[in-house]
Enzyme design. Structure first.
Site, short mmCIF file in Angstrom:
data_model
loop_
_atom_site.label_atom_id
_atom_site.label_comp_id
_atom_site.label_asym_id
_atom_site.label_seq_id
_atom_site.Cartn_x
_atom_site.Cartn_y
_atom_site.Cartn_z
N ASP A 7 110.06 67.06 21.17
CA ASP A 7 109.66 66.68 22.73
C ASP A 7 108.18 65.66 22.40
O ASP A 7 107.67 65.97 21.23
CB ASP A 7 109.32 67.73 23.52
CG ASP A 7 108.84 67.41 24.90
OD1 ASP A 7 109.43 66.31 25.31
OD2 ASP A 7 107.91 68.09 25.19
N SER A 8 107.73 65.07 23.24
CA SER A 8 106.55 64.40 23.06
C SER A 8 105.47 65.36 22.92
O SER A 8 104.20 65.01 22.18
CB SER A 8 106.33 63.40 24.43
OG SER A 8 106.28 64.23 25.68
N CYS A 70 113.52 66.16 25.45
CA CYS A 70 112.59 65.20 26.28
C CYS A 70 113.55 64.31 27.14
O CYS A 70 114.22 63.37 26.45
CB CYS A 70 111.70 64.48 25.25
SG CYS A 70 110.52 63.28 26.17
N ASN A 71 113.39 64.41 28.20
CA ASN A 71 114.24 63.41 29.09
C ASN A 71 113.80 62.10 29.17
O ASN A 71 114.61 61.17 29.11
CB ASN A 71 113.86 63.85 30.73
CG ASN A 71 114.61 65.01 30.94
OD1 ASN A 71 115.80 65.14 31.31
ND2 ASN A 71 113.80 66.20 30.91
N GLU A 162 99.58 68.97 29.22
CA GLU A 162 99.02 69.10 27.82
C GLU A 162 97.64 69.10 27.58
O GLU A 162 97.25 69.95 26.48
CB GLU A 162 99.36 67.63 27.29
CG GLU A 162 100.91 67.17 27.11
CD GLU A 162 101.42 67.94 26.00
OE1 GLU A 162 101.06 67.87 24.91
OE2 GLU A 162 102.66 68.28 26.11
N CYS A 194 112.09 66.78 33.60
CA CYS A 194 111.18 66.46 32.39
C CYS A 194 110.92 68.02 31.73
O CYS A 194 110.85 69.01 32.71
CB CYS A 194 109.97 66.12 32.95
SG CYS A 194 108.67 66.13 31.84
N HIS A 196 108.88 69.50 30.67
CA HIS A 196 107.30 69.97 30.81
C HIS A 196 107.63 70.86 32.16
O HIS A 196 106.79 71.84 32.39
CB HIS A 196 106.41 69.17 30.86
CG HIS A 196 105.81 68.65 29.54
ND1 HIS A 196 106.63 67.80 28.80
CD2 HIS A 196 104.48 68.64 29.16
CE1 HIS A 196 105.73 67.58 27.63
NE2 HIS A 196 104.47 68.17 27.89
N1 DGL Z 1 108.81 66.63 28.26
C1 DGL Z 1 109.09 65.12 28.51
C2 DGL Z 1 110.46 64.90 29.25
O1 DGL Z 1 111.26 65.52 29.46
C3 DGL Z 1 107.54 64.61 28.85
C4 DGL Z 1 107.50 63.20 28.78
C5 DGL Z 1 106.15 62.47 28.50
O2 DGL Z 1 105.57 62.96 27.51
O3 DGL Z 1 105.61 62.05 29.58
O4 DGL Z 1 110.23 63.78 29.81
#
Ligand code: DGL
Length: 270
Positions: A7-8, A70-71, A162, A194, A196
């Site tokens: 994930d990011s 991560c979507n 974050e 998402c 998160h």
């Molecule tokens: N968890 C990521 C998602 O599912 C977050 C993406 C982001 O870093 O903005 O989209």
């Protein structure tokens, strides 16, 4: 050989947790690209390049199978990666399809033509990049007809998570739900698009009301990964325990992860 989860930043830990519970014997390597989070405000080329770099790092850690938890990466980069980047002996899976299969009452991998489904009004909460990709609507149209989707780009929520700022994240979620409800007052289902957002699931549910069914991805992705590994046992090899890698500051990321997941997590430099 472990399964890689990418994930990011911290959001994919919601998927890692569900996978660990569903598949306790599968060793996992988690990589969060916190140095470059959030991805949701970046353009598609940028997300593609960053995602390829992270997936290569997980391949180097012995993960032939990587889940993009991560979507934003799944929406903006996965198809292009599968066409141009992933070699035949590796696999990269996304998080969209299991969710849409659940929403449209399908078994894993049922690719029969689109049909009418029970749900007609769906609220989608996702990052600006995921919303503008329209990948959710595209995947849904392959499986269902007559479903109205209203999408809300939830600017700021990933940054607040974050940063470990739960109060700000909560306030932003409430205002995004209100904004969506002005355009679609009575959704039957809401998709947390998402990884998160499950960290704020109770806030989404309270703001939406009890009569709205909230779909969150972690358990759905864990179930579909279990199904995938049963069909492709060759993608699973030796390995022990879980490892957590970050491109950010390991101490800071460990402390935010521990705060959100309410258990001790120790990250190492990627
Ligand atoms: N968890 C990521 C998602 O599912 C977050 C993406 C982001 O870093 O903005 O989209």
């Amino acid at each position: 050989m472990a399964v890689g989860i990418f994930d990011s930043g911290l959001g994919g830990l919601t998927v890692l947790d569900a996978v660990s519970k569903r598949l306790p014997d599968v060793p996992l390597v988690y990589l969060g690209d916190s140095r470059h989070a959030p991805y949701g405000v970046r353009d598609a080329d940028d997300v593609y390049q960053l995602t390829c770099n992270s997936v290569e790092r997980l391949w180097a850690a012995g993960c032939d199978l990587v889940v993009l938890a991560c979507n934003t990466a799944s929406a903006a980069a996965l198809r292009r990666m599968q066409e141009n980047f992933v070699p035949p002996n590796k696999r990269v899976l996304g998080v969209f399809v299991p969710l849409i299969e659940a929403l449209t009452e399908r078994q894993w991998g049922d690719n029969s033509p689109p049909r009418e489904v029970g749900v007609k009004h769906v609220a989608l909460f996702a990052t600006p990049a995921t919303v503008s990709s329209r990948a959710f609507q595209r995947e849904l149209a392959f499986r269902a007809i007559g479903v109205d989707v209203e999408a809300q780009p939830c600017g700021g929520v990933v940054d607040a998570i974050e940063d470990g700022d739960e109060m700000l994240a909560e306030a932003l979620v409430k205002s995004h739900v209100e904004a969506l409800k002005r355009r679609m007052p009575k959704p039957e289902a809401a998709v947390l698009g998402c990884t998160h957002y499950p960290l704020m699931e109770q806030v989404f549910q309270a703001a939406l009301g009890d009569d709205v069914r909230v779909y969150s991805q972690a358990n759905l992705v864990a179930d579909s990964l279990g199904d995938y590994l049963t069909r492709h046992p060759d993608m699973l090899g030796e390995g022990a325990g879980n490892q957590f890698l970050t491109t950010g500051d390991p101490d800071r990321v460990s402390s935010k992860a521990t705060q959100f997941l309410r258990r001790k997590i120790t990250f190492e430099p990627a």
